[in-house]
Write an enzyme that holds these catalytic residues in place. Structure first.
Site, PDB file in Angstrom:
ATOM      1  N   TYR A 122      78.341  42.922 126.600  1.00 34.09           N
ATOM      2  CA  TYR A 122      77.049  42.377 127.020  1.00 34.09           C
ATOM      3  C   TYR A 122      75.962  43.396 126.702  1.00 34.09           C
ATOM      4  O   TYR A 122      76.039  44.546 127.124  1.00 34.09           O
ATOM      5  CB  TYR A 122      77.048  42.061 128.521  1.00 34.09           C
ATOM      6  CG  TYR A 122      75.846  41.252 128.944  1.00 34.09           C
ATOM      7  CD1 TYR A 122      75.941  39.876 129.104  1.00 34.09           C
ATOM      8  CD2 TYR A 122      74.605  41.856 129.146  1.00 34.09           C
ATOM      9  CE1 TYR A 122      74.833  39.114 129.457  1.00 34.09           C
ATOM     10  CE2 TYR A 122      73.489  41.108 129.493  1.00 34.09           C
ATOM     11  CZ  TYR A 122      73.613  39.739 129.652  1.00 34.09           C
ATOM     12  OH  TYR A 122      72.521  38.997 129.990  1.00 34.09           O
TER      13      TYR A 122
ATOM     14  N   GLN B 275      75.907  32.825 132.396  1.00 33.72           N
ATOM     15  CA  GLN B 275      76.592  31.882 131.510  1.00 33.72           C
ATOM     16  C   GLN B 275      77.310  32.592 130.360  1.00 33.72           C
ATOM     17  O   GLN B 275      78.374  32.156 129.908  1.00 33.72           O
ATOM     18  CB  GLN B 275      75.619  30.835 130.967  1.00 33.72           C
ATOM     19  CG  GLN B 275      74.525  31.344 130.045  1.00 33.72           C
ATOM     20  CD  GLN B 275      73.279  31.765 130.781  1.00 33.72           C
ATOM     21  OE1 GLN B 275      73.323  32.042 131.979  1.00 33.72           O
ATOM     22  NE2 GLN B 275      72.151  31.820 130.083  1.00 33.72           N
TER      23      GLN B 275
ATOM     24  N   ASN C 266      71.352  42.428 134.350  1.00 33.89           N
ATOM     25  CA  ASN C 266      70.599  42.289 135.589  1.00 33.89           C
ATOM     26  C   ASN C 266      71.512  41.910 136.742  1.00 33.89           C
ATOM     27  O   ASN C 266      72.739  41.890 136.605  1.00 33.89           O
ATOM     28  CB  ASN C 266      69.463  41.273 135.416  1.00 33.89           C
ATOM     29  CG  ASN C 266      69.977  39.874 135.095  1.00 33.89           C
ATOM     30  OD1 ASN C 266      71.142  39.538 135.343  1.00 33.89           O
ATOM     31  ND2 ASN C 266      69.108  39.040 134.551  1.00 33.89           N
TER      32      ASN C 266
ATOM     33  N   SER D 156      69.478  53.281 137.303  1.00 35.09           N
ATOM     34  CA  SER D 156      69.590  54.536 136.573  1.00 35.09           C
ATOM     35  C   SER D 156      69.231  55.711 137.480  1.00 35.09           C
ATOM     36  O   SER D 156      68.392  55.596 138.382  1.00 35.09           O
ATOM     37  CB  SER D 156      68.652  54.530 135.361  1.00 35.09           C
ATOM     38  OG  SER D 156      69.019  53.520 134.465  1.00 35.09           O
TER      39      SER D 156
ATOM     40  N   HIS E  73      62.843  53.246 133.727  1.00 31.62           N
ATOM     41  CA  HIS E  73      63.737  52.095 133.586  1.00 31.62           C
ATOM     42  C   HIS E  73      63.304  50.949 134.498  1.00 31.62           C
ATOM     43  O   HIS E  73      63.154  49.818 134.066  1.00 31.62           O
ATOM     44  CB  HIS E  73      65.179  52.490 133.916  1.00 31.62           C
ATOM     45  CG  HIS E  73      65.921  53.054 132.753  1.00 31.62           C
ATOM     46  ND1 HIS E  73      66.289  52.300 131.671  1.00 31.62           N
ATOM     47  CD2 HIS E  73      66.376  54.306 132.503  1.00 31.62           C
ATOM     48  CE1 HIS E  73      66.930  53.052 130.795  1.00 31.62           C
ATOM     49  NE2 HIS E  73      66.992  54.280 131.270  1.00 31.62           N
TER      50      HIS E  73
ATOM     51  N   GLU F 236      74.460  60.012 138.182  1.00 30.87           N
ATOM     52  CA  GLU F 236      74.804  59.478 136.864  1.00 30.87           C
ATOM     53  C   GLU F 236      74.550  60.532 135.786  1.00 30.87           C
ATOM     54  O   GLU F 236      75.414  60.834 134.965  1.00 30.87           O
ATOM     55  CB  GLU F 236      73.969  58.221 136.607  1.00 30.87           C
ATOM     56  CG  GLU F 236      74.201  57.598 135.243  1.00 30.87           C
ATOM     57  CD  GLU F 236      73.228  56.462 134.961  1.00 30.87           C
ATOM     58  OE1 GLU F 236      73.497  55.670 134.044  1.00 30.87           O
ATOM     59  OE2 GLU F 236      72.178  56.368 135.659  1.00 30.87           O
TER      60      GLU F 236
ATOM     61  N   GLU G 220     114.652  48.847 152.296  1.00 25.22           N
ATOM     62  CA  GLU G 220     113.488  47.956 152.316  1.00 25.22           C
ATOM     63  C   GLU G 220     113.862  46.522 152.675  1.00 25.22           C
ATOM     64  O   GLU G 220     112.998  45.644 152.715  1.00 25.22           O
ATOM     65  CB  GLU G 220     112.781  47.984 150.959  1.00 25.22           C
ATOM     66  CG  GLU G 220     112.109  49.325 150.658  1.00 25.22           C
ATOM     67  CD  GLU G 220     111.287  49.289 149.385  1.00 25.22           C
ATOM     68  OE1 GLU G 220     111.351  48.281 148.643  1.00 25.22           O
ATOM     69  OE2 GLU G 220     110.562  50.270 149.115  1.00 25.22           O
TER      70      GLU G 220
END
Length: 432
Positions: A130, A191, A214, A237, A262, A327, A415
């Site tokens: 993406y 989508q 987003n 960010s 950003h 980050e 077990e």
């Protein structure tokens, strides 16, 4: 931009408040995304076309109109200026060279009784990448996602990138061409994630979806995890700078701007033991901000989540940096390697006065897809290893089965799983 002091009794509470960011799902977004995911799963291409037309202002009649051919990607590459082409090629070469060092290989060893154990490392068959569109376009994101996948040996790479109002970015398309992307579609949002995760008549189901987006894209990735793999759910960010007070304050101010621009919820923090230097950086911020095209976003970001923090010394800064687990972490000090060794958590370290974070975003080589929101405490940058998977290899010799079978039998009975025990016991030579 707030000023804090680590010597203050209130500092731990102030730091916690500064770092706090609500990453929980937005119920309204989740409901909308769930509806889109279900619709795409049920109606496939038709739903993708419908949502793309609605959200991106297009008038497509079929998925064929939303797919970019290899020739179109090449044409975008050819339309670039020589300077742009050379910059993209140089960045791609550096990113490729760095990620080639990350490739993992299969291995195995043989025990004395002939049992062979090992690990098979294989690439994913197909991945979906993406690439954000809208407020800004990011050719660097194409390179940072597609090149590691290519180096890993992924069989097919599919890129999705929204083109609001039909606006295509030649740098993004050219980056896809350079990186060797197999297929590209001008779709985005939930989508696009749904199409990649579930597959449609036109877009085959992928094994993993990577890349930022987003809040709708983030919610969609979170929702399809398990059906496919994802890289991470990225937050805003972040940049953290530790400076000893000897770097040009204009440099540091602009480094803080580089992430603040950003969006309004990005975070920029400076740690320094010198209060006078913090004053100088504050003055640089005030001086440089009016000239920035994205000054309103930067100003809001710095006011919302930015801070200039006076620390006791660099050791104190290192401990605070480990708590923040940023980050991006710039170490703008005389001996950055010594300081780096004292810091446990960061997505990426930028060492020395000349290592601006922006170089890592575009062309240094390491990946710019990094853990945010303190997840660097347990997460890592995107890399080749995200596009490879590991399978265990277990070959058991007859002699090995005698030893392993008895161990497994004892543990299986413990077990309460007798069929497990019998399965191992049947291979024992002294089994009646």
């Amino acid at each position: 931009m707030r000023r804090l002091n680590s010597s203050s009794a209130e500092f731990p509470v102030q730091l916690a408040a500064l770092l706090a960011f609500e990453t929980a799902q937005n119920p309204e977004v989740d409901v909308a995304v769930a509806r889109i995911l279900a619709d795409v799963k049920a109606r496939g291409d038709a739903a993708v076309v419908e949502y793309t037309n609605r959200f991106d202002g297009l008038n497509a009649h079929s998925m064929a109109e939303l797919e970019l051919s290899r020739a179109e990607l090449e044409a975008a590459y050819q339309r670039l200026s020589t300077t742009q082409r050379e910059a993209l090629e140089a960045a791609a070469a550096r990113v490729r060279r760095y990620h080639e060092q990350q490739v993992q290989h299969s291995w195995q060893y043989t025990e004395d009784d002939g049992t062979v154990l090992g690990q098979a490392v294989t690439p994913l068959d197909r991945v979906g990448l993406y690439v954000p569109g809208g407020k800004a376009s990011y050719p660097s994101s194409v390179l940072m996602n597609a090149i590691p996948a290519k180096v890993a040996g992924v069989g097919e790479i599919i890129v999705v990138v929204p083109t609001p109002r039909g606006e295509r970015n030649d740098l993004v398309l050219a980056a896809a061409y350079i990186a060797g992307v197999d297929r590209a579609f001008t779709i985005g949002g939930a989508q696009a994630v749904a199409a990649l995760a579930y597959g449609t008549a036109t877009i085959p189901q992928v094994d993993k979806v990577t890349g930022p987006g987003n809040q709708y894209v983030a919610a969609a990735k979170r929702a399809v995890f398990g059906v496919v793999g994802i890289d991470m759910v990225a937050g805003p960010s972040e940049i953290l700078v530790i400076c000893d007070g000897q770097t040009d304050p204009d440099w540091i101010a602009m480094d803080l701007f580089s992430q603040a621009e950003h969006d309004e919820i990005a975070q920029s923090i400076l740690l320094c033991p010198d209060a006078t230097y913090l004053d100088q950086v504050a003055a640089s911020i005030a001086k440089l901000l009016p000239s920035m095209p994205r000054r309103d976003i930067i100003a809001q970001s710095l006011a919302n989540r930015g801070a200039l923090i006076q620390v006791r010394d660099l050791d104190d800064a290192a401990e605070i940096a480990s708590q923040i687990a940023a980050e991006h972490l710039e170490l703008s000090v005389a001996d950055p390697w010594a300081l780096q060794a004292k810091i446990r958590h960061a997505g990426a370290f930028f060492l020395g006065r000349f290592a601006s974070e922006a170089l890592g975003d575009y062309c240094a080589g390491p990946n710019h897809v990094l853990p945010t929101s303190r997840t660097a405490r347990f997460a890592s940058p995107l890399g080749v290893y995200d596009f490879q998977k590991r399978s265990s290899l277990i070959y058991v010799s007859e002699a090995g089965a005698q030893t392993l079978g008895r161990i497994a039998s004892v543990l299986a009975h413990g077990e309460g799983l007798p069929a497990h025990a019998k399965s191992a016991e049947y291979r024992l030579k002294d089994q009646a």
